[in-house]
Design a protein around this motif. Sequence first.
Motif, PDB file in Angstrom:
ATOM      1  N   THR A  78       0.765  -1.356  -0.107  1.00  0.00           N
ATOM      2  CA  THR A  78      -0.084  -0.036  -0.022  1.00  0.00           C
ATOM      3  C   THR A  78       0.996   1.152   0.237  1.00  0.00           C
ATOM      4  OG1 THR A  78      -1.669  -1.183   1.232  1.00  0.00           O
ATOM      5  CG2 THR A  78      -1.685   1.082   1.153  1.00  0.00           C
ATOM      6  N   THR A 100       0.087   7.454  13.382  1.00  0.00           N
ATOM      7  CA  THR A 100       0.011   6.257  14.353  1.00  0.00           C
ATOM      8  C   THR A 100       1.453   6.245  15.197  1.00  0.00           C
ATOM      9  OG1 THR A 100       0.344   4.706  12.731  1.00  0.00           O
ATOM     10  CG2 THR A 100      -1.799   5.238  13.243  1.00  0.00           C
ATOM     11  N   PRO A 115      -1.024   8.082   5.614  1.00  0.00           N
ATOM     12  CA  PRO A 115      -1.439   7.845   4.444  1.00  0.00           C
ATOM     13  C   PRO A 115      -1.636   9.313   3.860  1.00  0.00           C
ATOM     14  CG  PRO A 115      -2.848   7.150   6.169  1.00  0.00           C
ATOM     15  CD  PRO A 115      -1.708   7.914   6.876  1.00  0.00           C
ATOM     16  N   ARG A 117       1.472  -3.549   6.141  1.00  0.00           N
ATOM     17  CA  ARG A 117       0.570  -3.579   6.858  1.00  0.00           C
ATOM     18  C   ARG A 117      -0.178  -2.242   6.855  1.00  0.00           C
ATOM     19  NH1 ARG A 117       3.189  -7.190  11.512  1.00  0.00           N
ATOM     20  NH2 ARG A 117       5.105  -6.000  11.046  1.00  0.00           N
ATOM     21  N   PRO A 118      -1.017  -1.935   5.926  1.00  0.00           N
ATOM     22  CA  PRO A 118      -1.588  -0.470   5.943  1.00  0.00           C
ATOM     23  C   PRO A 118      -2.097  -0.145   7.414  1.00  0.00           C
ATOM     24  CG  PRO A 118      -2.900  -1.819   4.691  1.00  0.00           C
ATOM     25  CD  PRO A 118      -1.455  -2.470   4.730  1.00  0.00           C
ATOM     26  N   GLU A 119      -2.852  -1.092   8.128  1.00  0.00           N
ATOM     27  CA  GLU A 119      -3.828  -0.611   9.193  1.00  0.00           C
ATOM     28  C   GLU A 119      -2.482  -0.293  10.173  1.00  0.00           C
ATOM     29  OE1 GLU A 119      -3.007  -3.679   7.891  1.00  0.00           O
ATOM     30  OE2 GLU A 119      -2.590  -5.039   9.380  1.00  0.00           O
ATOM     31  N   TYR A 120      -1.410  -0.445  10.253  1.00  0.00           N
ATOM     32  CA  TYR A 120      -0.505   0.349  11.311  1.00  0.00           C
ATOM     33  C   TYR A 120      -0.481   1.677  11.102  1.00  0.00           C
ATOM     34  CZ  TYR A 120       1.408  -4.359  13.006  1.00  0.00           C
ATOM     35  OH  TYR A 120       1.600  -5.466  13.839  1.00  0.00           O
ATOM     36  N   ALA A 173      -2.737   3.797   9.476  1.00  0.00           N
ATOM     37  CA  ALA A 173      -3.989   4.663   9.072  1.00  0.00           C
ATOM     38  C   ALA A 173      -4.516   5.043  10.158  1.00  0.00           C
ATOM     39  CB  ALA A 173      -4.974   3.539   8.409  1.00  0.00           C
TER      40      ALA A 173
END
Lengths: 105, 806
Positions: free
Chosen positions: A5, A32, A69, A100-103, A105
């Motif tokens: 990503t 984050t 992002p 691991r984009p959730e890290y 976002a």
Amino acid sequence: MDSLTKMIRIEIVIPGREAASVRDLITSAGATGYTSVSGVSGLGHHGPHSGALLFNDYDTLTMLITVLPPEKALALINALRQLLEGGPGVMFVADTYVSRPEYFA
Amino acid sequence: MNLEIRAAVARATRSVIPLWPLSSFIAVNPLGAQESEDFDQAATTRPRTAFLADYRSARITDRDLLVAARQRMPELAGAGSVCLGEREWTAAELVTTELVHADHHGTPPTPTGQPDLVDDLVSIWIAAYLDPHPLWPMPQRERGPWAAWTALVRYDPRLPAVARRRLRDLPGTPDAGLARALALLGVPAGDTETILRRETQRLPGWAAHIKWRSDRVGDIDVTSYLAIRLTLRWALDLPVLSSMATPQPESATVWDRAQALTAVLTDAPASGETLAQVARILGLHSPQAHAFTWQAAYEEHYRRQLLLSLDNTNTNTNTVKPSAQVVMCIDVRSEGIRRHLEADPTIETYGFAGFFGIPIRFAHYEARGSIDALPALLSARHSVTETTTDLPRSRRRTRALRLRDAFAAGVHASESVPAAPFALAETLGWFHGAGTLLRTLWPSAAHAVTRLHHRSTPALATRVTVADAFPLDERVALAETGLRMMGLDAFAPLIVLAAHGSTSSNNMYQSALDCGACGGNPGAANARAAAANFNDPEVRRLLADRGFSIPDTSYFVAAEHNTMSDRIDIVDQHLIPDSHTTAVQNFRGGQSVAADLLVSERAAQLPGARRHSLTRVRQRAHDWAEVYPELGLAGNSAMIIGPRDMTRGVDLQRRVFLHSYRPECDPDGSALETIMTAPLVVAQWINHQYYFSAVDQDRWGAGTKTVHNAIGTMGVLSGQTGDLQAGLPLQSIAVGDRALHEPLRLSVLIQAPLDRIGTIISRNQVLRHLFDNNWITLTARNDQTSAWFRYSAYGWTSASHLDTTP
């Protein structure tokens, strides 16, 4: 790269005494996390910098790295540009890719 | 938008130097953020009248003025000379003659701003929010300053009704609140930073403390503070602050100056050509530079005396094998006790930053809190505590301490209950009254009672847990660094690591008298940790691989020098092996004599102590009316980095920071770099805090102690409200109108290869700023037999050349 990503990586090199302001902006922008590297050495606009300050975190250079992002990055970049204007410190902005984009976002 | 406002806040407060709380009062240069500018541009000096008084008393001589002028304006050397009256005047002489005879001091007036209603209200709200032990806690404090303030301010009776109505519906975050206030006040986006800076400058003490608190505690930030200020300004219908620029004094033209000077030097009228020559020379020395040339001359006089005193030292003094080596903090107060200890030729002394290279967060055994016992330049990364093997005694001690704390807390809590003071006066009033009488009339007796009280808690034999906090390789690295930095490569049987602390009563600036290298705390914890590290067989084994063989017969003991009594107390006595008890006993005897000699010496300068016996001087520590328990670092003026041979036998009058250094123990120069980038920077902070507190007490000092009101341990107000006082109190730098401290910039003297010093400066911006921009001065020599050289942004200049008398 298809499985990765796209994100924006921002690196800032700034005197340690001013790093708190940068960290504050990074967290306020919704990043984050960040990585902080103290004792950075090199040659810059204001001359050479030794990274070997053993008992002095205050006058050493610090490099802060954050990834976020694109939709969050622009506001942070603008604020950092404003912060760095006319003072010491540099900023590097680059595209980067994460698994691991959730890290971030 | 909010992020950009945060950036504007950060920029607007960039020049604000954090102000430490009184509980760990750290000396800082209040203009530290301006070190990238020349000292002349950023700072100020004493008034001309003070310099002239020194000139008349020969504290500043013509020679000093000439040397200072030549040093500051090398172009004077090529500016020729002028024939006036019966003699030829060099350019430097003309410039210095003008200094004495004309008033072109050029110091800009201090910007002043009258407190307004916003200042008054903000001080009260912020004090209420930050007070750590308020009688009535601020409601909703846990939500942060902005949220707590917005919830309560609408009920503030000090505000007019219309303002309270305006404050009913405020945004939920300080960022949004600040943005809204700026918009409502009509501040254009381009002026945001300027307006924020002006607001910050209104209460510089509070702003500086909030900056510290934001970094170290995190319960308030400058954005919240400014949001409250600007919102109040809008609610009260007050305009944004107008320009605070102060008018500069008008200077005479260079022609006026030339005519005035010529008239002083000759009765005959000067020709136009002569006047032009004089004007051209005086043009090299602008009126704005005059004050700083006086300052340079003032410092030159002191520095020359210092260099002369060092030239008379005997390099072959100590051929006796030392029985003890004493390592003391670089603090200027150590110089006196080191000098007296060295009356015994078998004692060697060393100077090293008082945290002994062990930066720790320290908690006493079973203590609730901890202290950051490390230089303010560092962040705490290692936590050290104590451990004991005597568990039954430790349980008894903990129980006794808790009982005592509970009693004290109970009395304090009952004082805050509205009806309780009446009952309390009936029940405990007699005890308090008797105690107060005792403390007032017989301070020593009161101290004896306190000591007896403390004996009810059994002393505990503990040891610090340094080995648990640091990995072995790091402990070895710290030990090696310490030895290289102080140049200790031959070891006596007894090596005393003497930290320092001070004792005084009713003194809110107590921590300013403790060790700055230990975060404004007494340094015994660091000395204990360092001694434990040096005595560790594993550390010694690995140190031997790095070239430092500490014999098994050498033992390190920790100690603490009390700068009030000048006694050096050995700590961790239970750890001392039998093999060294005699050596420790001998040291105790020696230090007792040295302490008496030093207290006697200090009494000559200590206000009100001249006719006191040694006992009475020491008793001042327990007198709660005593505002001069000791002189602290008043008078500090120089730092010497080099072997003790440079200074041994010289009375430096407790004005010099002494850091030991021997180039032969430091092959790569890293130890010198560490000294120059850490202890030297701390010494500079201390020096500048004293300097600025002395040159402008109203702006950078804390005012007189006698009207101070404490807000917890956070800071003091001068009176009952207003700004948090920064800097040092009047009693640290003066007695009435008589100065205790000469405001001199730090004269740094180093004995080490000049190319090594130059390389270190060139690669460290902090040092380039300090030396190239004239915040401090540097004079150095290669070795004991070499000539002195003066450093400037243009390189090294022979100091003897500068001293040449015409």
